[in-house]
Structures are given as C-alpha cells and as structure tokens.
Design a protein around this motif. Sequence first.
Motif, PDB file in Angstrom:
ATOM      1  N   ASN A 423      36.549  11.283  48.568  1.00 57.79           N
ATOM      2  CA  ASN A 423      36.157   9.867  48.658  1.00 57.79           C
ATOM      3  C   ASN A 423      34.982   9.565  47.728  1.00 57.79           C
ATOM      4  O   ASN A 423      34.914   8.483  47.125  1.00 57.79           O
ATOM      5  N   MET A 424      34.053  10.500  47.616  1.00 52.73           N
ATOM      6  CA  MET A 424      32.919  10.281  46.733  1.00 52.73           C
ATOM      7  C   MET A 424      33.382  10.240  45.275  1.00 52.73           C
ATOM      8  O   MET A 424      32.931   9.398  44.477  1.00 52.73           O
ATOM      9  N   CYS A 429      33.632   7.974  40.458  1.00 57.36           N
ATOM     10  CA  CYS A 429      34.358   8.199  39.201  1.00 57.36           C
ATOM     11  C   CYS A 429      35.704   7.484  39.254  1.00 57.36           C
ATOM     12  O   CYS A 429      36.775   8.139  39.246  1.00 57.36           O
ATOM     13  N   PRO A 430      35.724   6.163  39.344  1.00 55.06           N
ATOM     14  CA  PRO A 430      37.002   5.459  39.519  1.00 55.06           C
ATOM     15  C   PRO A 430      37.944   5.590  38.319  1.00 55.06           C
ATOM     16  O   PRO A 430      39.161   5.536  38.480  1.00 55.06           O
ATOM     17  N   GLY A 434      38.775  13.978  37.716  1.00 55.45           N
ATOM     18  CA  GLY A 434      37.921  15.144  37.899  1.00 55.45           C
ATOM     19  C   GLY A 434      36.484  14.715  38.143  1.00 55.45           C
ATOM     20  O   GLY A 434      36.203  13.587  38.568  1.00 55.45           O
ATOM     21  N   ILE A 435      35.581  15.626  37.839  1.00 54.70           N
ATOM     22  CA  ILE A 435      34.173  15.380  38.125  1.00 54.70           C
ATOM     23  C   ILE A 435      33.549  14.651  36.941  1.00 54.70           C
ATOM     24  O   ILE A 435      33.643  15.102  35.794  1.00 54.70           O
ATOM     25  N   CYS A 436      32.885  13.548  37.252  1.00 50.44           N
ATOM     26  CA  CYS A 436      32.194  12.783  36.223  1.00 50.44           C
ATOM     27  C   CYS A 436      30.705  13.083  36.288  1.00 50.44           C
ATOM     28  O   CYS A 436      30.205  13.614  37.278  1.00 50.44           O
ATOM     29  N   PRO A 437      29.949  12.723  35.238  1.00 46.66           N
ATOM     30  CA  PRO A 437      28.506  12.996  35.249  1.00 46.66           C
ATOM     31  C   PRO A 437      27.777  12.368  36.419  1.00 46.66           C
ATOM     32  O   PRO A 437      26.822  12.936  36.939  1.00 46.66           O
TER      33      PRO A 437
END
Length: 911
Positions: A423-424, A429-430, A434-437
């Motif tokens: 959810n985070m 990071c819409p 993957g993982i955004c900064p």
Amino acid sequence: GGGEGNKEVEIVCIFNPRFLWIVFCLMRTLLDFALSQEVYAPHSIRIEGHLTLGGLFPVHTRGTDGMPCGDIKKENGIHRLEAMLYALDQINLDDQLLPNITLGARVLDTCSRDTYALEQSLTFVQALIQKDTSDVRCTNGEPPLFVKPEKVVGVIGASASSVSIMVANILRLFQIPQISYASTAPELSDDRRYDFFSRVVPPDSFQAQAMVDIIRALDWTYVSTVASEGSYGEKGVEAFQQISKEAGGICIAQSLKIPHNPKLEDYDEAIQQLLETPHSRGVIIFASEEDVRGLLNATKRANQVGHFLWIGSDSWGAKSSPIHQLEDVAVGAVTILPKRSSIKGFDEYFTSLTLENNRRNVWFAEFWEENFDCRLLSSSKREDTSRKCTGQERIGIDSKYEQEGKVQFVIDAVYAMAHALHNMQRDLCPEHSGICPVMEAAEGKTLLKYIRNASFNGSAGTSVMFNKNGDAPGRYDLFQFQMTNSSVPEYRPIGQWVETLQLRLEELQWPEGEQVPISMCSLPCKTGERKKRVKGMPCCWHCELCDGYQYQYDETSCRLCSYDMRPNPNRTECQPIPIVKLEWHSPWAVIPVFLAMLGIIATIFVMATFIHYNNTPIVRASGRELSYVLLTGIFLCYIITFLMIAKPDVGVCSFRRIFLGLGMCISYAALLTKTNRIYRIFEQGKQTVTAPRFISPTSQIAITSSLICLQLLGVLIWFAVDPPNTIIDYDEQKTMNPNLARGVLKCDITDLQMICSLGYSILLMVTCTIYAIKTRDVPEDFNEAKPIGFTMYTTCIVWLAFIPIFFGTAQSAEKLYIQTTTLTISMNLSASVALGMLYMPKVYVIIFHPELNVQKRKRSFKAMVTAATMSSRISVKPSERPNGEAKTELCENPPTATTDPMKTETAIAKC
C-alpha cells in the motif's frame, strides 16, 4: 555483543529525553564493537531482496552455566522460522502483492533470552547509523571500503513478550516497525511507550478476560496464579487480577512468581505454597513452557496428581512439549490458544524440506539431528546417540510431525508487513514499478501508518487488522486435556472466546468425574443462611442461619419478618402466621361445654319444677320471685361458656361483654338481696317489734334490679368508650420456634377489662358472703341463711383459685385456652354450687317426698318459746350475760304460728 568471550551487554532503555543522548552514545559504542568484530552477526539467516525484513525467533532455549543458548527448539523455533521463510516465498511468487519487489530477510536467534536478543537486534539498526571514518586509513593511505549493511524496514518478532519489550525499546529509537506473532503481554498495548510495536495475536488482556469468563462459567471463586518472571507472566497475571477485581466474585488466594533460571526447589516451593490454600484448586498459569513443565513435575513429586485444576495461557496452548510424560498431571487442564488453523500449504512445504534443499536455514542441520535422533558429523554436539544421519530421513514419515500453533500468526505477520509495504509503494510510487526514491527515503513512521491501516484475510481465512494500539482482535480457541476412549490423553476443543465466552460445559471431563470440581474458599451457604464475611477475604465466609423470625434478605443479611408474618420453611421469605381460635372439638372446650350443658339441663329442670309447683309451700317459702331471678342468673352463667368458645366476631364480642358479668351479677344480686333481708329482719328484731322496710317481694325485686342495672350501666359505658371488635393477637402464641407460632383470633378484651367486668359481680359475691356469715345462726326453720352461706363459702374458694390461675398463665403460649377454660369452669362451678345447694334439696323434696310439701300445722306454744329463745340467744352478747351464763328470754306475747315464713320471721323479729 555475542562476539569472542561470549560477552553479554544489557541495555537499559531510558525514555526521558534528557538521557536519550546517553542511550545513543552507548548504542554507538556497542555498534562499533560489533562492526569491529564482524559485519554480520554469526549464525543468522540472510536472504537477499529489494526490501529486507528482520526476524527474531527462539531457535534455541536459554543457555545454562553461563552459555547464552541451549538446546534447539523444534516447534517454537524451527517451525516458526520456516513459517517466515515460507511466507516470503509465497509473497515473492505473488504477482499481485508487491509486484517487481522481492522481500529479503535477516533472521536472528533470540535464544529465548531478552538480553541476548537485544544484542542480536543491534544488527537491524546498523544501516541507520552514520559511521565516522574520516580518520581511518589503509596502509597505503587510501580510505577503507566498508560493506554497507542492508536496511531492515521492519522486524517480524519476537516470540516472548520480555524479548519483544527489550527489542521494541531499541527499534522505536530508530523508527523500525515491529510485528510480533506471539508476544501477548498487556504492557505492549501502551502506544506511548511501544508506538512502533504491533502484533497479529491478541494481547493478554483479552486472554485474561477469557480466563475470567471461564472461571465464572465453572462457578469458581477462589483461585491462585502462577507467573513466569518477566513481562509476559507478570503482566498477564496483573491483567487477570485487574479484570477479575472489576468483574467481582473472584478472589486470588495466592499469586506466585517463578524466577529466571529456576531450580527444582523453586518449583517444589511453589507447589507447597499452593497447597497452603487447599480450597484454591484452580490455578491460573501465565508461564513459559519450561515453567509449566517444572510445575507439573513438582506436582507429581508432591503426590498431588489430580488436585490442581490448571487454566493455562497461550504459552501452554495445545502443545505437547510441556506435558510430555506428564499427561496424568495435566489431565483436566483447560488451555487457551489464539484462534488458529493449520496451514495446509506449510505442512506440504515443511515436510518436503531436506538437508539438500534447505541450506539457507543455518540451524536446520541441528534440527535434523534433534528431530531424527541421529548425528550428522563426528563433531556434533549430540552425545546421547551414536546413530548417524543418512540425510534420507523424511519429516512426518520417519518422525512425528504436528504443525506448531503460532505458524499461522508468523505467516500473517509477514503478510501484514507485505500488505503495508504494498500500500505504501502504491501511494508513494504511483507511476513507478518497484521501489522509488521516495519510498526508499520514507521513514519508519510512514510504514507504521500503513501497518496500522492494513486489513486483509489471513492465511486461515480470518481477517487480520490492528486497533489504534497495534493489537489484533481477541479470538481464542479453548481446549481441555482429556482422556480419550483409547485412554490416550489429548487436547479436545471445548469452545471459543470471541468477545464473549462460548463454552460447552457438557463436554468437559475432570479427574474426579464429569461434575465440575469446586474451587472456592467457602462452600455456598444453604438456603436460609447468610454469609458472614471473613475480614480481608471477600470470597471467604462463615454461614450463619437466619434464626427466630428472620428470613434471608440477601446472601449477606437476614431481616425480621413483620409482626404478623413468619419465615417459610427454607427462610427465603415471610409467610402469614396461621390464625387459630378455640375450637369446639378442642379438649380445652369439651369439658366446659359438657359441664355447661349439664348445668343448663339441671337449671331448666329446676325452673320447670318450680313453675309446675309454683303454689306449693316449699316454692312459696323459697321466695318465688327472687328464686326465678337467681335461676335466670345461673342459666346465664352456663350460657356464657358457649359465647366464650364461639368464633369471635363483632356480635359475639358484644354478647360476651354483656353476659360475661351479667349472669353472676344477677345471681349474686338476688342472693345479696335475700341475705340482706334476713339480716335486717333479725337485726331490727333486736331493737323493735316494727317490721323492717323493703322486705316485700316487690321491694326485693326492685333492689335486685337496681343492683343489676349498675352492671348494665357499666357495660353501656364500656361500649361507648371502646366499641367491641375482634383482633388477632400474634404475641400470645409467638413461640421461640416460628413453626409453632399462631395468631389468636379473639375479642378486643384485655385481661384487665375482663376482671373489671367481673369485678362488680365479685363485689356482690363478697358482700353476700359477709351477710351470709352474719346470718349463719338464724333458725334454719325460718330462712335459707345456712345454704346461702355454704354456697358463698364454696363460691369464694372457687374464685380464689381462679384468680391466680388466670393471671399466672398470662405469659403462657396456651393462654387463650387456659384462661378461657378456667373462666368458664369457674362460672360453671359457681352456678352449679348455687343450684345444687339452694335448689336441689327443695326439688328432691318436691318430687320424691311430696308429703313434706304441705302446709305446716300451727306451732304449739312450746315451739314458739323455743323459737323466741333461739332468737334471743342470737341477739344477746356473752358480755351482757350475768356471770357468763346464757339466759333464756321468752316472749310475753308469743306470736301465732303461721305458714307464711315472712310473717313468722317478722313475728320472731318482733319477739
């Protein structure tokens, strides 16, 4: 910590901001020491991933003899650890959950010790500490290269509450969220101190409430508690005590604590202390598996198998390890376990593990040796077996396998962290896969917010969610360790607790039989008994019977029934006192009625005889008018018996007042008039030859009527002042035994009023007696003085006996019967004496000797002289006789004999 020399360092967390910098400096020192020894902690599991989750599991037991770790824990350690690894595999294979993101792990062993777990958990915060390396140079002068540890975004664990509390104090300083799968201490619900702590198991406050509900369902009021030293045990018992106090009706006999690193003597001492309160058979246990087993062993050594009724917390649950080879001691134990289900996928995963396909678990080889009771290497720590492991053994086939109870919650904890990260990532990071900064730079508070808002269906199909304190809702399964039909004990489900208790009492089995054993300080009081509390022990009391006319108002008090009531046989309420009266068939009434009927018959017979022979000399000589009045009074004396026995009502009470003294008044008024007339005739005859006044029959009737009217006047005044009425006297027959109490229905006439009503008649009786004494020597041929005298003497004796009997029985329970019988018999005797002495001789002569009932011949002169001489003797006093000799005085003009007694007596008086 945990490096060479097995050095252990304990960190005391201080939450006051003034000392926060001290804690930070201490932690920096510890981290420097740890990093100087080894980049990663030894004996840990490291799995690469985009995001790393920490894991804390009790892979080993607490060590002894200064060692931090002991034997491996197959279920609580390895099963739970593998559950986390299984959950990570499932999440990483799921394209819908955390797509393009792989979760890694860093799993550490807590060795079931809080201080050791604290040292191990320092590994999780390494990446968050900036190390100053400006003054560090290699030998060639170049700056060193450090391998930066991975960042742990969240921690799964720990198991024991004491460990979670210790670790939570460190993790919150670095804002690392923590989700526990087994820690249930109520203390961890304090969101101000443990704000980064959450759990997928309900806190012990819910478990304590479930225990209180179970105890109340079993009707236990007196129990003891045993807790392991530490947050889990002590806080669990504290929650139980608080809830039981608020619920009321449950008392704690003893509250014992098992110390850290207990010895056999500690368990034996605990059992002996529990036996000091033998009525407290129910024992609430918030203790570790080791302590549960130690208590059961001590119970067996004390030869008290079957005495204690155990209520075990979730640390006992449905595990077999605490009761292994102690099944007979544990039979009947009721245990609680957070509601769970066996995860089928995990069973398939775990039973398929081998030494070849599970090299990521550094402790799996040790588990393999323990599980299959064999040795892998010659350097193995197992020295109790020489059997070598082949590596071909299979879990569940070559060894017993049963999924550990907290596996579901470990999986749910990992999934809760994954859903929160998912959810985070979606929100931060819409547009990024993957993982955004932004997500990498996010603080732990951000992840904590998503954890608290997470809600999903867990591995068992039940919802997983958290309240504002990070607690899961309370859902428990209830078990009882029972003997089965095959005589092999096992845990049997007996109900559940989901906000409220649902217990199937009919399925419970106890060592003593199917009936629920008693665990209370004092047995319930019997019906009609009140509880007298023992000071300082609200659940202990003495039972006291509500005696006398008291009934049980509530369980602690008795109250007195109202004056017209008495307690029912079981003394739970009051009931009306039965109303009685003197019955006709009572022995107290039969005798007076029998005498009265005989008297009435005799009176009617005499009256009929006199009326029939009204003009005969004997009847005329008796003074017919007064004779009929006297017979009427005698008749009324007999009649009053029936009025005194009849059922009281206003009419009967009115007639009682009228006729109570009227019959005697009429009788003695007539007799008094007779004796007074005789006395006056002979007294005046001493002084003059003139006849006295008011000696005619008319005058005699008038005098008698006047005396009777005074009695009637008194009765009329009585009616006016106090109208007749009936009352129910509850005091007369209010015996010590309320079962014998009776209310007496009677007329509103007091003893004093009754005596006053008879008082006038008694006065007439006494006066008549005095006149009878004065006229005792009158010639018997001319009057009835002597029969009247004998009548009055006898009557006085009867009434002298009546008065002490009447007043002497005023306090008797049989007062109504004794006084009524005494009064009626006295009146019957009085009437019978008068009837027998005054009239029966005359009736005898009239009926059986009619030849004597004729007019007498004229007396000779000699008879006249004799009569005159007797009369003169009556009048002359001895002091007037010369020389003390009696003289005979003859009438100079002797009267002529006549058949009329009145004239004769007048003539004698003149002589």
